[in-house]
Every structure is written in C-alpha cells, then in structure tokens.
Motif scaffolding. Structure first.
Motif, mmCIF file in Angstrom:
data_model
loop_
_atom_site.group_PDB
_atom_site.id
_atom_site.type_symbol
_atom_site.label_atom_id
_atom_site.label_comp_id
_atom_site.label_asym_id
_atom_site.label_seq_id
_atom_site.Cartn_x
_atom_site.Cartn_y
_atom_site.Cartn_z
ATOM 1 N N PHE A 110 -3.900 13.123 -1.349
ATOM 2 C CA PHE A 110 -3.016 13.472 -1.844
ATOM 3 C C PHE A 110 -2.284 14.818 -0.923
ATOM 4 C CE2 PHE A 110 -3.750 11.016 -5.807
ATOM 5 C CZ PHE A 110 -2.935 9.609 -5.418
ATOM 6 N N TRP A 130 1.256 -0.923 -0.369
ATOM 7 C CA TRP A 130 0.181 -0.389 0.094
ATOM 8 C C TRP A 130 0.868 1.121 0.548
ATOM 9 C CZ3 TRP A 130 0.056 3.885 4.523
ATOM 10 C CH2 TRP A 130 0.054 3.282 5.107
ATOM 11 N N PRO A 159 1.239 9.311 -1.161
ATOM 12 C CA PRO A 159 0.232 9.612 -0.331
ATOM 13 C C PRO A 159 0.108 10.086 0.704
ATOM 14 C CG PRO A 159 1.355 6.708 -1.262
ATOM 15 C CD PRO A 159 1.932 8.156 -1.959
ATOM 16 N N ASN A 179 -6.174 -0.056 3.165
ATOM 17 C CA ASN A 179 -6.292 1.015 2.340
ATOM 18 C C ASN A 179 -4.500 0.753 1.219
ATOM 19 O OD1 ASN A 179 -7.633 2.659 3.280
ATOM 20 N ND2 ASN A 179 -6.518 2.845 4.815
ATOM 21 N N ILE A 210 -2.348 0.614 -2.567
ATOM 22 C CA ILE A 210 -2.432 1.757 -3.071
ATOM 23 C C ILE A 210 -3.955 1.155 -4.326
ATOM 24 C CG2 ILE A 210 -0.974 2.292 -5.194
ATOM 25 C CD1 ILE A 210 1.439 1.612 -4.164
ATOM 26 N N ASN A 248 -8.399 5.911 -1.216
ATOM 27 C CA ASN A 248 -6.963 6.164 -0.037
ATOM 28 C C ASN A 248 -6.052 6.946 -0.727
ATOM 29 O OD1 ASN A 248 -6.523 7.043 2.311
ATOM 30 N ND2 ASN A 248 -4.721 5.465 2.470
ATOM 31 N N SER A 249 -5.893 6.399 -2.201
ATOM 32 C CA SER A 249 -4.932 6.807 -1.793
ATOM 33 C C SER A 249 -4.435 7.812 -2.950
ATOM 34 C CB SER A 249 -4.039 5.925 -3.300
ATOM 35 O OG SER A 249 -4.797 5.659 -4.299
#
Ligand SMILES: *[C@@H]1O[C@H](CO)[C@@H](O)[C@H](O)[C@H]1NC(C)=O
Ligand SMILES: *[C@@H]1O[C@H](CO)[C@@H](O)[C@H](O)[C@H]1NC(C)=O
Length: 328
Positions: free
Chosen positions: A325, A84, A137, A315, A317, A321-322
């Motif tokens: 930023f 992730w 991230p 979460n 990648i 969630n990614s």
C-alpha cells in the motif's frame, strides 16, 4: 454472453443514485454473465470503461453502513475471482477549511480512511479514535498520481463528460444536473439548525450574508469541480455537527465524512471516491446529491481508464501484492 472471469474491476456504489450515475458513464453495458455463485445476494450491473471490464454493485436501500458495505464486497469478490482493483463510489459530506476550499459538487479521493468510531472510550476522558485502515492498492495509487498530473496540465473535462452522459440518458438530467450555484452556501460553524426543526434553513437560520463563510467564485483557471486528495473519515454515524467536523478537519486532516469505507478497506482494499453533497453540518441540503454522484462517477471513469490493463489478473485483491500500500 459475458463470462464472470472477464471482470477485473469492481465498483461499489453507496446508493442507487451513485449506481445510476456510474452506469451512465459506462461505454458499454453487458448482459449478466450466465454463472454467478449461489447465495450471492448482490445486485450487479456489468459493462466496460474503455477496455476494462467492470462489475458494479450497490448497497441495499436503507442499509448503507459499514457492515453492509463489507457484506457486498465479500460477495463481489467471491463471485468475481479476477477482480483485483476496487473502487467505492459515493457521496459524502465535506469538511471545508481554510486549507481545503471544498465546495458542493467537488470530488474527494481518499488515500486513507480514518475510522473514527474504531476507538476507545475511557471514563472521564474524551473518546479517542485509533482507527487508521488499510491503504488502497498500489496500482490505483499510481493511477491517481498520473491522473492528477494530467489534470494539473490540462484540467479535467467533467462538464463535457456529464453533458454527454445526459445526452445518452436524458431522464437523468432533471435530478442529476448541477444545481444553481447560489444554493451552495456554507454556514459559519456556530450557526446551528436544531434537530427536529422542520423549517428550511433560509427561514429558520436566515440568509444574512454575515452568517455565511465568504468564498470567492472559482475562476476559469480553477478546476470546477475541484478534486481534493486526502483522508476520508468513516463511521456508522452521520456527521451533522460543524464543531466536530472542524476539529477532525484540523486534528486529523479529514476532508470528508461518509459511512461505508470503514467496512470495506480491510476486506476489499479500494480507493474511495466521494462527490461532496453537503457540509457535514446541521443544515440539510438535498439539492446536490445527484450532481455529486455524477462528478464522483466522472472521476472514477477517468481513473479507471488510466489503470493499465491486466490480461490474466495474476494479482487479485488479497494476494500478497495488495500488501503494497502506498500513499500519494
Ligand atoms: C444512508 O441511509 C440513510 C437511511 O437509512 C439515509 O438517510 C442516508 O442519506 C444514506 N446515506 C448515504 C450516503 O447513502
Ligand atoms: C450529507 O450527505 C451524506 C451522504 O448522503 C448523508 O449521509 C448525510 O446525512 C448528509 N448530512 C446532512 C447534514 O445532510
């Protein structure tokens, strides 16, 4: 026997020197897990930084551009679904300026990548660049800030960390130790080493002190190597032009030039860590490559140790969630 689902952090090394350096900092090396997806042509090294299980991949020799970086990242993500967080560890050319006193062996950490060959060429107008790519991230960004505060208070311990990596891997010392300080010379931008002239800079360009940018030695209160935070410029071309370097440094606040990140950022949001091995100008300097790989790896390890552990990497990648930023 390890299981591929244990690995949660992926590091992509631009060159084999970066892989050797990063491997030298691993606290443990694992055997290859039994099951890796068919059709994955990557070479992997497995191990741990502290409690974190990391998988290291390296770009193919002789093909270290953006497309090859993207292919390696895609394979890594397919084969290790719980990864992730991504780091790209490499070496690059610095863009020293009055604002950023960048020296050989320093580390540049990117909060954004500027793809300077994603652009528009319009007739009769200079090439305009349009590319600003995804940011790393959130969890990496906060770890960078935390580590930065720690360094500000206590300094880093790269010299000791590198020394103990050499004690464990003595063969590395010869090529990866810090070169003599007097080989770190920054030519004034108007002194050009012509392409194809196979003479050393010392004999062709000369060593008159007035040819060099005057820089005072770092004091014991300065971090040495220093860590710089900011923008990395990435493209499928090598930067060997001090005047373009200076322009992008001034107009786009670029700290460093490299050739892989632009291929990664939109498919594998990751943080870019680059050791500085030259000044992106016409004066080749190969002496600092190994040491620059060591300092980048030393930073990468410190950073990974700051990332909070995630038991069941919920979460990954590419999950929503990614999308969060941030800049730091
Ligand atoms: C990339 O590969 C080229 C040769 O294909 C080499 O000259 C160059 O030093 C490499 N750069 C990096 C960062 O690995
Ligand atoms: C600076 O280093 C990068 C990374 O190894 C390399 O791709 C580039 O060709 C080097 N530039 C010069 C002028 O040697």
């Amino acid at each position: 026997m390890s299981d591929r689902n244990m690995y949660t952090i992926g590091c992509i090394c631009a060159i084999s020197a970066g892989l050797a350096a990063t491997t030298a900092f691993l606290d443990k090396i694992h055997e290859e897990p039994e099951y890796i997806l068919k059709g994955d042509s990557n070479h992997y090294t497995f191990g741990q930084f502290g409690k974190h299980h990391v998988v290291l991949a390296v770009l193919p020799k002789g093909d270290n551009g953006t497309a090859s970086a993207a292919a390696v990242a895609t394979n890594l993500r397919r084969s290790f679904p719980n990864v992730w967080v991504g780091l790209m560890i490499g070496i690059g050319g610095g863009a020293p300026s009055r604002k950023h006193d960048i020296r050989l062996g320093d580390v540049v950490v990117s909060d954004s990548v500027f793809g300077y060959d994603f652009g528009i060429t319009t007739q009769d107008q200079p090439f305009r660049t349009t590319g600003s790519l995804n940011k790393p991230p959130l969890a990496l960004g906060t770890a960078v800030s935390g580590l930065k505060a720690h360094y500000e208070m206590r300094g880093h311990e790269f010299q000791d960390a590198i020394k103990s990596a050499f004690t464990k891997n003595p063969r590395l010392r010869k090529k990866y130790q810090r070169p003599d300080q007097c080989s770190d010379k920054l030519y004034n931008s108007d002194i050009v080493h012509p392409d194809g002239v196979d003479m050393s800079c010392a004999s062709h360009c000369g060593m008159d002190p007035s040819f060099f940018v005057a820089r005072s030695p770092r004091t014991t209160d300065d971090d040495d190597p220093a860590i710089h935070y900011g923008r990395i410029a990435s493209a499928n071309q090598r930067m060997k032009d001090a005047s373009i370097r200076d322009r992008l440094s001034k107009e786009e606040d670029v700290l460093c030039f490299e050739m892989q990140a632009a291929g990664l950022m939109n498919s594998f949001p990751c943080l870019i860590v680059q050791g500085i091995c030259n000044y992106s100008d016409s004066h080749a300097n190969k002496d600092w490559k190994g040491y620059a790989a060591m300092t980048a790896a030393a930073y990468a390890k410190d950073l990974i140790l700051r990332i909070r552990e995630r038991k069941n990497a919920e979460n990954k990648i590419g999950d929503s969630n990614s999308g969060q930023f941030i800049a730091f």
